[in-house]
Design an enzyme around this catalytic site. Structure first.
Site, PDB file in Angstrom:
ATOM      1  N   TYR A 101       0.848  -1.204   0.000  1.00  0.00           N
ATOM      2  CA  TYR A 101       0.000   0.000   0.000  1.00  0.00           C
ATOM      3  C   TYR A 101       0.882   1.252   0.000  1.00  0.00           C
ATOM      4  CZ  TYR A 101      -3.368   3.480   1.567  1.00  0.00           C
ATOM      5  OH  TYR A 101      -4.143   4.608   1.675  1.00  0.00           O
ATOM      6  N   GLU A 124     -11.670   5.251   4.774  1.00  0.00           N
ATOM      7  CA  GLU A 124     -11.093   5.978   5.910  1.00  0.00           C
ATOM      8  C   GLU A 124     -12.101   6.055   7.054  1.00  0.00           C
ATOM      9  OE1 GLU A 124      -8.033   6.581   6.319  1.00  0.00           O
ATOM     10  OE2 GLU A 124      -7.180   6.712   4.317  1.00  0.00           O
ATOM     11  N   TRP A 152      -5.155   0.747   9.990  1.00  0.00           N
ATOM     12  CA  TRP A 152      -5.279   0.654   8.536  1.00  0.00           C
ATOM     13  C   TRP A 152      -4.976  -0.770   8.074  1.00  0.00           C
ATOM     14  CZ3 TRP A 152      -7.994   2.952   5.173  1.00  0.00           C
ATOM     15  CH2 TRP A 152      -7.773   2.741   3.818  1.00  0.00           C
TER      16      TRP A 152
END
Length: 191
Positions: free
Chosen positions: A18, A40, A48
């Site tokens: 990522y 988000e 995350w």
């Protein structure tokens, strides 16, 4: 010379991929911007890495976060989402995703696109920070406060200032790769 990444990307292969391929790259595609806004929000209170691990299941369950499909989710569909163990099963987050899909179209009517709305806050150019350590990177800023307030006025949910700042980082509105990140900082610095 060895590659040095931002320290948060050293924890797993998913985070490294990522970091290397998406985080901080400017995004102007409305679908991708909307998708990241919802993701988000899904991440609020979680890591995350949790979102990255559940990404395929989330995209499948939410029709890849296509607002035209998500806006049509009814109570039965939302109930199925809440019973899906592969995703984040939080009623407020599920409701926010569907609500935000509906608000997306109103925002586009008012501003032309989500891309125009978001990027107008930075005059279309990424803010380039020069942080030396992760401890220096803020969780939110006066600008993310401003965007958050306006999104809430536009009817969006789960768009607090910290969520908005994370969005700004992920879609490249702000470059928060550490100055020591030899993998990405020099490239993004040129934008």
């Amino acid at each position: 010379m060895s590659i040095k990444r931002c320290s948060w990307a050293d924890k797993s292969k998913l985070e490294q991929e990522y970091h290397d391929n998406k985080w901080g790259r400017p995004v102007h595609d409305d679908h991708e911007l909307f998708k990241m806004l919802i993701l988000e929000g899904q991440q609020a209170g979680l890591s995350w890495s949790t979102i990255l691990k559940k990404m395929d299941a989330l995209c499948d369950a939410y029709d890849d976060f296509r607002p035209e499909k998500l806006a049509l989710f009814d109570e039965a569909k939302m109930k199925r989402l809440l019973s899906n163990s592969g995703i984040i099963r939080n009623r407020l987050k599920v409701n926010a995703a569907v609500n935000n899909a509906k608000m997306y179209f109103k925002l586009c009517d008012n501003y032309g696109s989500l891309d125009h709305f978001l990027w107008s806050y930075v005059d279309g150019r990424p803010i380039l920070n020069h942080w030396e350590t992760m401890q220096e990177v803020p969780a939110n800023t006066p600008l993310s406060d401003e965007i958050s307030i306006q999104l809430k006025k536009e009817g969006f949910k789960f768009v607090g200032s910290t969520i908005v700042y994370s969005l700004m980082q992920s879609v490249g509105m702000v470059n928060d790769h550490l100055a020591s990140c030899s993998f990405r900082f020099p490239e993004l610095k040129k934008l």
